[in-house]
Motif scaffolding. Structure first.
Motif, PDB file in Angstrom:
ATOM      1  N   PRO A   1       0.842  -1.198   0.000  1.00 24.93           N
ATOM      2  CA  PRO A   1       0.000   0.000   0.000  1.00 24.93           C
ATOM      3  C   PRO A   1       0.882   1.256   0.000  1.00 24.93           C
ATOM      4  CG  PRO A   1      -0.508  -1.448   1.879  1.00 24.93           C
ATOM      5  CD  PRO A   1       0.769  -1.931   1.275  1.00 24.93           C
ATOM      6  N   ALA A   2       0.319   2.366  -0.402  1.00 21.49           N
ATOM      7  CA  ALA A   2       0.955   3.671  -0.205  1.00 21.49           C
ATOM      8  C   ALA A   2       0.378   4.271   1.078  1.00 21.49           C
ATOM      9  CB  ALA A   2       0.687   4.577  -1.396  1.00 21.49           C
ATOM     10  N   PRO A   3       1.062   5.233   1.663  1.00 24.21           N
ATOM     11  CA  PRO A   3       0.544   5.834   2.905  1.00 24.21           C
ATOM     12  C   PRO A   3      -0.872   6.390   2.773  1.00 24.21           C
ATOM     13  CG  PRO A   3       2.836   6.449   2.592  1.00 24.21           C
ATOM     14  CD  PRO A   3       2.418   5.717   1.339  1.00 24.21           C
TER      15      PRO A   3
ATOM     16  N   MET B   1      -3.429   5.035   1.808  1.00 23.70           N
ATOM     17  CA  MET B   1      -4.430   4.063   2.276  1.00 23.70           C
ATOM     18  C   MET B   1      -4.774   4.312   3.734  1.00 23.70           C
ATOM     19  SD  MET B   1      -4.568  -0.109   2.017  1.00 23.70           S
ATOM     20  CE  MET B   1      -3.677  -0.699   3.455  1.00 23.70           C
ATOM     21  N   ILE B   2      -3.771   4.652   4.510  1.00 22.55           N
ATOM     22  CA  ILE B   2      -4.005   4.880   5.936  1.00 22.55           C
ATOM     23  C   ILE B   2      -4.727   6.207   6.138  1.00 22.55           C
ATOM     24  CG2 ILE B   2      -2.876   5.035   8.190  1.00 22.55           C
ATOM     25  CD1 ILE B   2      -0.535   3.443   6.645  1.00 22.55           C
TER      26      ILE B   2
ATOM     27  N   ALA C   1      -8.352   5.585   5.347  1.00 24.25           N
ATOM     28  CA  ALA C   1      -9.024   4.854   6.434  1.00 24.25           C
ATOM     29  C   ALA C   1      -9.257   5.781   7.629  1.00 24.25           C
ATOM     30  CB  ALA C   1      -8.191   3.644   6.843  1.00 24.25           C
ATOM     31  N   GLU C   2      -8.250   6.584   7.949  1.00 24.21           N
ATOM     32  CA  GLU C   2      -8.407   7.513   9.080  1.00 24.21           C
ATOM     33  C   GLU C   2      -9.503   8.533   8.809  1.00 24.21           C
ATOM     34  OE1 GLU C   2      -4.369   8.902   9.431  1.00 24.21           O
ATOM     35  OE2 GLU C   2      -3.845   7.361  10.931  1.00 24.21           O
TER      36      GLU C   2
ATOM     37  N   LEU D   1     -11.470  -0.985   5.220  1.00 20.86           N
ATOM     38  CA  LEU D   1     -10.558  -1.544   4.212  1.00 20.86           C
ATOM     39  C   LEU D   1     -11.179  -1.387   2.845  1.00 20.86           C
ATOM     40  CD1 LEU D   1     -11.886  -4.413   3.609  1.00 20.86           C
ATOM     41  CD2 LEU D   1     -10.374  -5.278   5.387  1.00 20.86           C
ATOM     42  N   PHE D   2     -10.376  -1.650   1.815  1.00 23.13           N
ATOM     43  CA  PHE D   2     -10.745  -1.205   0.472  1.00 23.13           C
ATOM     44  C   PHE D   2     -10.597  -2.306  -0.577  1.00 23.13           C
ATOM     45  CE2 PHE D   2      -8.879   2.186   3.018  1.00 23.13           C
ATOM     46  CZ  PHE D   2      -9.991   3.006   3.141  1.00 23.13           C
TER      47      PHE D   2
ATOM     48  N   PHE E   1      -4.518  -2.500  -3.527  1.00 24.63           N
ATOM     49  CA  PHE E   1      -3.645  -1.515  -2.878  1.00 24.63           C
ATOM     50  C   PHE E   1      -3.335  -0.340  -3.815  1.00 24.63           C
ATOM     51  CE2 PHE E   1      -1.612  -4.955   0.037  1.00 24.63           C
ATOM     52  CZ  PHE E   1      -2.686  -4.851   0.913  1.00 24.63           C
ATOM     53  N   SER E   2      -3.922  -0.321  -4.999  1.00 28.43           N
ATOM     54  CA  SER E   2      -3.632   0.757  -5.954  1.00 28.43           C
ATOM     55  C   SER E   2      -3.932   2.109  -5.311  1.00 28.43           C
ATOM     56  CB  SER E   2      -4.460   0.583  -7.225  1.00 28.43           C
ATOM     57  OG  SER E   2      -4.005  -0.541  -7.943  1.00 28.43           O
TER      58      SER E   2
ATOM     59  N   MET F   1      -7.332   5.603  -4.279  1.00 28.59           N
ATOM     60  CA  MET F   1      -7.409   6.008  -2.872  1.00 28.59           C
ATOM     61  C   MET F   1      -7.182   7.519  -2.738  1.00 28.59           C
ATOM     62  SD  MET F   1      -5.508   2.869  -0.944  1.00 28.59           S
ATOM     63  CE  MET F   1      -6.028   1.163  -1.230  1.00 28.59           C
TER      64      MET F   1
END
Lengths: 426, 426
Positions: A99-101, A103-104, A107-108, A121-122, A299-300, A304
């Motif tokens: 994942p790249a950052p 993603m977090i 989610a946050e 999650l995605f 995770f692309s 995102m």
């Protein structure tokens, strides 16, 4: 069907390309409940270009879009802040091993803005996440049965498509139970007859089936469903794939006032970029981690980054309020026009996803002519599926569409006067 | 584990972010069989940037990539002709109500270049298409059973994940039958015991399971499978999602010399853009049109434009031949190094998707140390999953990696000498 002054669209180049496509693609245009196929020759086939709330087909016809890509477009096509965020992320990395950052961050952001979300999650499709939600519910409860509402759409996985769809087997539905929309007593009865067997109840926040009026939750319905789920240990899944972010940025359940355990999102989340999400309460987090679930492109980072920019822009521009106001203007305008021309129209659903029907049109004959005539004048109206409004639609767009609708109503009246018997185009 | 001169990577910032992520994402990094989770602290966690065959994690560590995003990257990250085609299409239209003309161009290209393909259609995940292929087989044969090969991976749909995965039910597998890889007689026996019940045989073109050697088809295996399928009216599905376009541009079945009825593609098809495809013989086209199958982003034109550009670039640059040559150089180099250091290595699989194991390493202890030590020097080696080679890898990259491997082998020897008992890290 035209009168002097009307410029009606034709689809000659589109129909030629459709014939070419049919040679190499089963059905030429697959999937989507498409008026293009159901009423051939009256609706657009292929998109050449899109911008804001408008698009152009390959015959050069321009449409004000009331389907918004069947939901994904919510800020307008080619919306700059979203495109810029996607481009910036793409320039760094999109699909890699990890994942790249972002993603977090995404989610946050969901955890901060969606009250139900303690985690997220995605994936890619809405259906990836409705199936995931059911698996999580089963892992959490150690039960197997899933209750769905008749007519609610949760994707094309065999467990959630109607029996008899090509290739499905009866075995795909062995753990399914079904209730009618708004039938709280029916749900209570079903639960009583399957003690400790039901893992999940999954439903859309409100009822939209094709070919018919949309139906809002009855007073007390969601409150009652939530109470039964809590009492019986049933995981309550709100499938917000279609409705998500048009009714409320915290989930459509906030609009209706219920508290699900899991919410599935997709469509409008990335303004057209392929992404879906499942969010849930902390009690379900361990179960979610137990389900093996992955995909090559999940995770692309481009979608995102687009989703994060979309959600922020929706909040910053008060898009939900705007969509409500504009959608309401369209609904009211259509009902007024119907009254004026003696062809009574009733609209239904939330103004962000409105639909309409003529009051006296059981076979959708008038509906199909009307939507075709509106579409041929420049506003894409789907005759069978709920529509979608975006934040890019303006009052001027709605007024232009109401002009198309008025001319179309006149055409419907001429058509009704000119034929002896009624018959639907399909 | 280092000696003078080795600069070993650390993952401090990554591990901090991982802890943050765990608060809002179940498992923090879900899905993918990831050495990051299995051997914590020795493999990269998050991608900051990617270019060509290399990427950088958020600690600033640079890696030559031997996973290629678990397959999707085949021409190199940020490959200009693909990015330009995607950008040009995006500027026109991406996700709208209708397909763009590029969908037809892409289908026509596959029909022209893939011998099995008389038609094609597209989705997002590989698993969308493996499930679709099974549905098409059922619709075509009016039978229900599906034969899979033990250990072959076709996605995360409940029917194709192992029983016991969180949330699955025994009912999900009621129509599944299983055979061992390369066991032609076993398949023949199974077919005899289920006359007129088997809709499809689905398998990867060759055998790659995690944690073990890859196994090529035995002589006569595919010929025999094909013959049984033809005789018994069983639809032969070649799941080329992982292998596709690395062995042969016409489908990996062309490399091995068999003729499936349906092929599923995904991963490398769009050089990282989310797309999957099912192609098939004309006899299956009507059945394919009968299966209701759709998704919100399946008509998105950006990934289709990227895929068309990817497939053309693969052909124009003779990428398959280059990938074979480079992969072979890596495989040979590793085996030579193993011999030189008395730690015999055997590589397996096609050079486009190679894997390796130490000959005397039943518990993968040496494998995990070795891959961790290579990775910490700058070449990402997955200890448990087959690797992927891209056309962007050069001989210089392989030589650099073999230097990392040599230093890592020395570290393995030190580690073996320094401990009394063997034990795997996980």
């Amino acid at each position: 069907m035209s009168e002097a002054g009307d410029k009606l669209y034709s689809f000659e180049h589109s129909m030629e390309l459709f014939s070419e496509a049919a040679k190499v693609i089963p059905g030429a245009i697959y999937g989507h409940v498409s008026p293009t196929l159901q009423v051939p020759g009256f609706f657009p086939y292929y998109t050449a270009r899109a911008e804001g709330c408008r698009y152009w087909d390959i015959d050069g016809n321009e449409f004000i879009d009331y389907m918004c890509a069947y939901g994904p477009m919510i800020l307008g096509y080619n919306y700059r802040p979203v495109e810029e965020a996607a481009a910036a992320q793409r320039a760094l990395a999109n699909c890699t091993n990890h994942p790249a950052p972002v993603m977090i961050e995404l989610a946050e952001y969901l955890v901060d803005t969606v009250p139900t979300a303690d985690w997220a999650l995605f994936a890619k499709n809405g259906g990836d996440m409705t199936t995931f939600a059911v698996l999580v519910a089963r892992a959490h409860t150690n039960r197997k049965k899933v209750v769905t509402v008749r007519g609610h759409y949760h994707g094309v996985a065999p467990w959630c498509t109607a029996i008899g769809h090509g290739g499905n087997t009866p075995e795909d539905h062995l753990n399914n139970l079904q209730v009618e929309w708004n039938d709280l007593e029916g749900f209570a009865t079903l639960v009583r007859s399957h003690p400790d067997e039901i893992a999940a109840f999954i439903a859309m926040p409100y009822h939209h089936v094709t070919f018919d009026h949309q139906v809002m939750p009855a007073p007390g319905y969601w409150e009652g469903v939530e109470k039964i789920c809590r009492t019986e240990g049933i995981v309550l899944i709100s499938d917000d794939v279609r409705t998500g972010f048009r009714l409320h940025l915290g989930g459509s359940n906030e609009y209706f006032g219920y508290k699900p355990d899991l919410i599935t999102f997709s469509k409008a989340m990335g303004n057209g970029y392929s992404i879906s999400a499942c969010v849930g309460r902390k009690e379900l987090k361990n179960a979610a981690a137990k389900v093996f679930y992955t995909g090559s492109f999940w995770f692309s980072a481009e979608p995102m980054a687009a989703a994060l920019a979309t959600l922020k822009a929706l909040q910053e521009t008060s898009a939900v309020e705007k969509i409500y106001r504009i959608g309401k203007m369209l609904m009211n305008g259509l009902e007024e026009l119907g009254s004026r021309y003696g062809l009574e129209i009733t609209t239904s659903g939330h103004p962000g996803l409105p639909f309409m029907r003529f009051d006296e049109d059981p076979d959708l004959y008038m509906q199909q002519i009307f939507c075709a005539e509106v579409t041929r004048r420049g506003s894409f109206f789907h005759p069978h599926h709920n529509w979608f409004i975006s934040a890019a639609h303006t009052e001027a767009d709605i007024n232009e569409t109401l002009n198309h609708a008025e001319a179309a109503l006149k055409a419907v009246k001429r058509q009704l006067n000119g034929v002896s018997g009624r018959r639907a185009i399909i």
